[in-house]
Motif scaffolding. Sequence first.
Motif, short mmCIF file in Angstrom:
data_model
loop_
_atom_site.label_atom_id
_atom_site.label_comp_id
_atom_site.label_asym_id
_atom_site.label_seq_id
_atom_site.Cartn_x
_atom_site.Cartn_y
_atom_site.Cartn_z
N ALA A 192 0.83 -1.21 0.00
CA ALA A 192 0.00 0.00 0.00
C ALA A 192 0.86 1.26 0.00
CB ALA A 192 -0.94 -0.01 1.21
N GLU A 193 1.94 1.27 0.81
CA GLU A 193 2.84 2.42 0.86
C GLU A 193 3.57 2.60 -0.46
OE1 GLU A 193 4.49 5.78 2.57
OE2 GLU A 193 2.87 4.49 3.30
N SER A 194 3.91 1.48 -1.10
CA SER A 194 4.59 1.55 -2.40
C SER A 194 3.67 2.16 -3.45
CB SER A 194 5.04 0.16 -2.82
OG SER A 194 5.96 -0.38 -1.89
N ARG A 195 2.36 1.77 -3.46
CA ARG A 195 1.43 2.37 -4.41
C ARG A 195 1.26 3.86 -4.16
NH1 ARG A 195 -1.49 -2.37 -3.16
NH2 ARG A 195 -2.95 -1.16 -1.85
N LYS A 196 1.25 4.24 -2.88
CA LYS A 196 1.12 5.65 -2.53
C LYS A 196 2.31 6.45 -3.05
CE LYS A 196 0.66 8.69 1.50
NZ LYS A 196 0.57 8.72 2.98
N ASN A 197 3.52 5.89 -2.92
CA ASN A 197 4.73 6.57 -3.40
C ASN A 197 4.72 6.73 -4.91
OD1 ASN A 197 5.64 6.77 -0.77
ND2 ASN A 197 6.85 4.88 -0.88
N LEU A 198 4.04 5.80 -5.61
CA LEU A 198 3.96 5.89 -7.07
C LEU A 198 2.81 6.78 -7.53
CD1 LEU A 198 4.59 2.16 -8.03
CD2 LEU A 198 6.16 4.08 -8.34
N GLY A 199 2.02 7.33 -6.56
CA GLY A 199 0.92 8.20 -6.92
C GLY A 199 -0.29 7.45 -7.45
N LEU A 200 -0.45 6.18 -7.10
CA LEU A 200 -1.58 5.39 -7.59
C LEU A 200 -2.76 5.52 -6.63
CD1 LEU A 200 0.28 2.12 -8.67
CD2 LEU A 200 -0.31 4.09 -10.08
N GLY A 201 -3.99 5.62 -7.19
CA GLY A 201 -5.20 5.70 -6.39
C GLY A 201 -5.80 4.33 -6.14
N SER A 202 -6.98 4.31 -5.48
CA SER A 202 -7.62 3.03 -5.14
C SER A 202 -8.09 2.28 -6.38
CB SER A 202 -8.79 3.28 -4.19
OG SER A 202 -9.75 4.15 -4.79
N MET A 203 -8.29 2.98 -7.51
CA MET A 203 -8.70 2.30 -8.73
C MET A 203 -7.60 1.36 -9.23
SD MET A 203 -11.81 3.15 -9.59
CE MET A 203 -11.88 2.75 -11.32
N ALA A 204 -6.36 1.59 -8.78
CA ALA A 204 -5.24 0.80 -9.29
C ALA A 204 -5.34 -0.66 -8.89
CB ALA A 204 -3.92 1.38 -8.78
N VAL A 205 -6.06 -0.98 -7.81
CA VAL A 205 -6.14 -2.36 -7.35
C VAL A 205 -7.41 -3.05 -7.85
CG1 VAL A 205 -4.78 -1.91 -5.29
CG2 VAL A 205 -7.27 -1.65 -5.20
N GLN A 206 -8.23 -2.34 -8.65
CA GLN A 206 -9.46 -2.94 -9.16
C GLN A 206 -9.22 -3.58 -10.52
OE1 GLN A 206 -13.12 -0.83 -8.85
NE2 GLN A 206 -12.39 0.53 -7.21
N ASN A 207 -9.93 -4.66 -10.76
CA ASN A 207 -9.85 -5.34 -12.04
C ASN A 207 -10.94 -4.83 -12.97
OD1 ASN A 207 -7.71 -7.04 -11.20
ND2 ASN A 207 -9.19 -8.34 -10.12
N ALA A 208 -10.69 -4.94 -14.25
CA ALA A 208 -11.63 -4.42 -15.23
C ALA A 208 -12.98 -5.12 -15.18
CB ALA A 208 -11.03 -4.54 -16.64
#
Length: 498
Positions: free
Chosen positions: A157-173
């Motif tokens: 979660a901290e790594s995604r935050k550092n990359l500027g990714l939002g909660s949509m990043a963990v959702q599948n299409a």
Amino acid sequence: MMSEYLSIITDQGKDLEAAAKESGTQIELQKFVVGDGSGKQVTPDPARTALVNEVYRGDISSLKVSPDQSSQYIAMLVLPPDVGGFVVREVGLLTSDGVLYSVGSSPAIEKPNDGVSVNLQYRLAVSETESITLQVATGDGLFLRQDENLNDVNDKAESRKNLGLGSMAVQNANAVNITGGSATLNNSASNPLTVKSQSPCIKFEETDTGKSYWMVVDGSNIRLHQDSTAGTAIYTWDSASSIFTIAGTVRLLSALSMSSGGTGATTASGARSNLGLGTMATQNSNSVSITGGRAVFDSSASLPVVLQGSSPALRFTETDTGQQYFLLVDGSNIRLDQDSTAGISVFSWSKNSKSFSIGGSVNPSDYSNFDSRYQAKGSYYTTSQSDARYQLKNSAARSSSGWFKDASTGMIIQWGTVTVPVSSSATSGVSFSFPTSFPNAALSITATPARTGVSVSGNVAVVAVPSFTSSGGRITVDTNRGEAISIAQPIRYIAIGY
């Protein structure tokens, strides 16, 4: 044949294992070392306390139990890009105190110093994994391993935050969940908004009330539901039958006549009345209630009346008394209960034990079936014979004129009093009847006078029973002087017969 390349626990490592097992402490593995064997192939020696020629040491990347063998550990060792210029021929694992716990040989692996990392997989068999826990002390200086594809990131979660990714990043299409904001779609009749799946569905939810409606396509139907896809169906369109079904009441401005295909009514009850429908028309097949009359089923062995459920039951209720009986199937049993399904058990049949149990006594109207099936003829007594032989009861009529019957022998004793008047002569006497007739025959009668005198002069009475039958007899009285009696004489008798 033993493998050319192997790993072993050193004598120091075995001592540590023994001490850890005895004290209940843990062995902590922290570092690894590699060496070039001074240019020669190395054979692991348990007596070693150091490598032949160490060229590099670093932190262990990971340590885990082998999925193929529970007594084997796999250590992941990484040689970073900025070290090199040597050939790896020997490898060792160090404890946090710097003790060489294990040593192993390796095929010659060249490590150039040109920005390329090398990953080593070190396998080690231990003696008793259940009593020794190996821990890895991983420092902040470790880097991500390319072969793990970022799987070794500690805080994803901290790594995604550092990359500027939002909660949509963990959702599948195939399962997108937008909980706020808005989505603006550029669509038209030629490029429509498409909801595509096996059973496509759109949910409309009002945030202030929580009320939701669901439009779903299922097979040849499109329908609108309230609250959920299994909630109240507001309407359904069946493209196969071209039928549009609406839930609830359809309010018409005027009634459509029956001649025009309508019901002639604006209400459901009025329509049912006009169509001549009875109260059964409003009942569902899974909950039918018949309160009068009778139901006749055209059934057979191949098409029986079926009661189906987890514990199917049939209730019999007598309306005038309220008495109820329940016939139900429960597991491998079928039983009849009184008052409720947990009430008095009338009978029960167990499929497993092949036993038929009855609550209370069994009173057959005909014992012939029992006699012919379960006892050979001639070797038993019938019920009547047994009662006649072994369950006999004596009886008596206890009065001044009575009788006693001995049931075991059939003998009967009777008694009574007969009064002989003065007018009776010694020859005519008085006839009398026994209190009850002897079934077969009277054997003996004894008669005695109840008075002491038979005349004024006090002569002695002479009593005789000249004749008797199974139902009675005749008694005569005379005096010892042959004189007629002058006083009426009460005579007591005892009769014996069978």
